[in-house]
Scaffold this motif. Structure first.
Motif, PDB file in Angstrom:
ATOM      1  N   SER A 270       0.864  -1.168   0.000  1.00 41.11           N
ATOM      2  CA  SER A 270       0.000   0.000   0.000  1.00 41.11           C
ATOM      3  C   SER A 270       0.908   1.226   0.000  1.00 41.11           C
ATOM      4  CB  SER A 270      -0.936  -0.007   1.216  1.00 41.11           C
ATOM      5  OG  SER A 270      -1.903   1.019   1.114  1.00 41.11           O
ATOM      6  N   SER A 272       1.531   5.430   1.665  1.00 43.07           N
ATOM      7  CA  SER A 272       1.188   6.390   2.708  1.00 43.07           C
ATOM      8  C   SER A 272       2.179   7.542   2.651  1.00 43.07           C
ATOM      9  CB  SER A 272       1.232   5.720   4.085  1.00 43.07           C
ATOM     10  OG  SER A 272       1.079   6.672   5.119  1.00 43.07           O
ATOM     11  N   GLU A 275       6.118   7.063   5.841  1.00 42.71           N
ATOM     12  CA  GLU A 275       6.942   5.881   5.623  1.00 42.71           C
ATOM     13  C   GLU A 275       8.383   6.171   6.011  1.00 42.71           C
ATOM     14  OE1 GLU A 275       4.624   3.620   2.026  1.00 42.71           O
ATOM     15  OE2 GLU A 275       6.284   4.942   1.443  1.00 42.71           O
ATOM     16  N   GLY A 311       4.140   1.517   3.848  1.00 42.92           N
ATOM     17  CA  GLY A 311       2.726   1.219   3.735  1.00 42.92           C
ATOM     18  C   GLY A 311       2.456  -0.210   3.304  1.00 42.92           C
ATOM     19  N   GLU A 328      -4.313  -2.131   7.988  1.00 42.57           N
ATOM     20  CA  GLU A 328      -3.798  -1.121   7.073  1.00 42.57           C
ATOM     21  C   GLU A 328      -2.782  -0.294   7.844  1.00 42.57           C
ATOM     22  OE1 GLU A 328      -8.060  -0.786   4.694  1.00 42.57           O
ATOM     23  OE2 GLU A 328      -7.203   1.026   5.607  1.00 42.57           O
ATOM     24  N   ASP A 330       1.195   1.873   8.287  1.00 44.55           N
ATOM     25  CA  ASP A 330       2.377   2.585   7.812  1.00 44.55           C
ATOM     26  C   ASP A 330       3.302   2.721   9.005  1.00 44.55           C
ATOM     27  OD1 ASP A 330       1.345   4.734   9.320  1.00 44.55           O
ATOM     28  OD2 ASP A 330       0.452   5.689   7.563  1.00 44.55           O
ATOM     29  N   GLN A 368      -6.447   6.484   6.439  1.00 43.76           N
ATOM     30  CA  GLN A 368      -5.399   6.111   5.494  1.00 43.76           C
ATOM     31  C   GLN A 368      -5.687   6.628   4.087  1.00 43.76           C
ATOM     32  OE1 GLN A 368      -2.948   5.351   7.772  1.00 43.76           O
ATOM     33  NE2 GLN A 368      -2.239   3.880   6.245  1.00 43.76           N
TER      34      GLN A 368
END
Length: 487
Positions: A270, A272, A275, A311, A328, A330, A368
């Motif tokens: 994913s 973000s 990070e 992420g 979900e 980060d 998110q």
């Protein structure tokens, strides 16, 4: 102008998909009505009788290839399985000695050489970023990696250093960012969300007997040959929980697996705005969950504690309950979602299910998603604070289409999901198919301590679900007596 070397690698993960995002920006005005009518944006379900059903090997032939102390290397049909047993140093030594040839190949000639060193990632850059993550390694992992190097030396391989083995578990973070551009917290990004990896877990009213099934595709890169050195790794740590991960020779962690307590885990990339490389790398964090957790709550708590890096989305299952959670994450936050979760709603363009969890490569939680808008809003002319304005664009993306399709396919099978039906979801578009980069796939059946595993073909590359799923009865490998009988 020629594409820079790093982009030849990174395009498979995310950069190349930004072109597709840019191409639909001009169409936002025409499709803005989709935000008010989510159903119109959803993917049409393919009839279940039109789906490809992958091949299965239900009674694979098993052969012992080599052994070192308590460690044993087996061939199971077209796959190899390494059992390691004992202390961290002993398990590392067994790994290095029994897979010395394969480890040298993946580092010097195969995937690592092709995907990193040939594409603009310098050894100095990789070492510097790996050192940041190594500060968070548990001491026993360092002990195991040093044991692995000693095993290599015992097998006559002397040109692989500890630093090479360290890179094998930091590679996921490094590969998702440009060379010489490590992530920084709160820095806007230049790439679009990834278009690879899918996970789902179903149980209760969806499966034939109520047990949990966890399906997972790792869509990474099948052109650079990581599948040539794929290996099923089984650890039987002294005094600890036995666990299995689908991995690669030389890596002491990976991104898919199951343990003897019925805990399953799979991840998806994913993105973000938050990070960092200052945390425990993905492959070791996932290993930590499998080797320490006996319950779903314990596994979730390990991921929540971190420290995390970049992420990722996770699905974690527990065959004992049965139930599953989506995470979900980060570097600074971790959202946890259960079945019928009130956070998974039309407001964010999604829909929750009872007795099922599915995820792809984008966040579903509002917090998110706002981070996603912050990271990419300026790039695509979207007000980062207006989530509703971004939803039509999200629904044009492959990641959302996979999420939606999985839900519809599950709903089309009330009480009818079993292993072959789960494999269909992994093998057919938009989740699978001949145009994907599926490096490995699994269907975990934790109640029966069984995994059905497919690995991508090589020469030519073939996505994993389109090869064959091999039944691996892990009860045969999680205990000493059963392991002996499997020989």
């Amino acid at each position: 102008m020629d594409r820079p070397p790093w982009e030849n690698n990174y395009v498979k993960h995310s950069i190349g998909h930004s072109v597709r995002w840019a191409g639909v920006i001009t169409a936002i005005a025409a499709i803005s009505a989709m935000a008010a009518d989510p159903v119109s944006a959803q993917t049409a379900p393919l009839a279940t009788d039109e789906l490809i059903t992958p091949a299965f090997v239900m009674e694979p032939e098993t052969a012992l290839l080599d052994q070192e102390g308590g460690g044993k290397l087996f061939r199971i049909d077209n796959q190899r399985l390494l059992v390691m047993e004992g202390t961290p140093a002993e398990m590392g030594f067994q790994h290095g000695r029994l897979l010395a040839k394969e480890i040298r190949h993946i580092i010097k000639e195969g995937y690592m050489a092709k995907a990193f060193y040939a594409k603009g990632y310098s050894k100095e850059y990789i070492a510097a970023q790996s050192e940041r993550m190594e500060k968070h390694f548990p001491p026993e992992y360092i002990e195991e990696m040093k044991g692995l190097v000693r095993g290599l030396e015992a097998a006559g391989v002397t040109d692989i250093a500890y630093e090479d083995i360290r890179t094998a578990v930091t590679q996921a973070e490094i590969a998702h960012h440009k060379p010489n551009e490590p992530p920084e917290l709160n820095r806007s990004g230049a790439a679009a969300p990834a278009e690879h990896c899918s996970n789902f877990a179903v149980w209760g009213k969806w499966t034939k007997d109520g047990r949990l099934l966890h399906g997972r595709n790792l869509d990474w890169n099948i052109e650079d040959g990581a599948q040539e050195n794929a290996i099923l790794l089984v650890w039987r740590p002294k005094g600890g929980i036995p666990f299995m991960m689908l991995g690669w020779s030389g890596g002491i962690g990976s991104v898919s697996g199951m343990n003897a307590e019925g805990i399953t885990i799979g991840e998806m990339t994913s993105v973000s705005s938050e990070e960092t490389f200052d945390g425990l790398p993905l492959m070791l964090l996932m290993r930590r969950a499998l080797e320490k957790a006996t319950t779903l709550d314990e596994a979730v708590a390990i991921i929540e504690k971190g420290p995390r890096t970049t992420g990722w989305n996770f699905i974690i299952g527990d065959g004992k309950i049965p139930s599953a959670r989506a995470l979900e994450v980060d570097a600074v936050s971790c959202g946890v979602f259960g079945p019928l979760d009130p956070k998974e709603t039309d407001r964010t363009g999604h829909w929750a299910m009872d007795d099922a969890i599915r995820r792809t490569n984008h966040p579903i939680g509002e917090a998110q998603l706002l981070k996603l808008a912050i990271r990419y809003g300026a790039q695509y002319g979207i007000d980062a604070g207006n989530l509703q304005a971004a939803l039509p664009l999200l629904k044009m993306q492959n990641t959302w289409k996979r999420y939606d399709w999985l839900g519809k396919q599950i709903e089309a099978r009330p009480g009818g999901m079993d292993v072959s039906e789960a494999a269909q979801l992994l093998a057919n578009p938009p989740v699978g198919g001949p145009d994907t980069e599926t490096l490995h796939a699994f269907i975990c059946d934790p109640a029966n301590k069984t995994a059905y595993v497919a690995v991508a073909g090589a020469n030519p590359p073939v996505p994993a679900p389109l090869t064959r799923f091999v039944k691996i009865e892990l009860a045969n490998w999680f205990t000493r007596s059963a392991g002996a009988s499997a020989q």
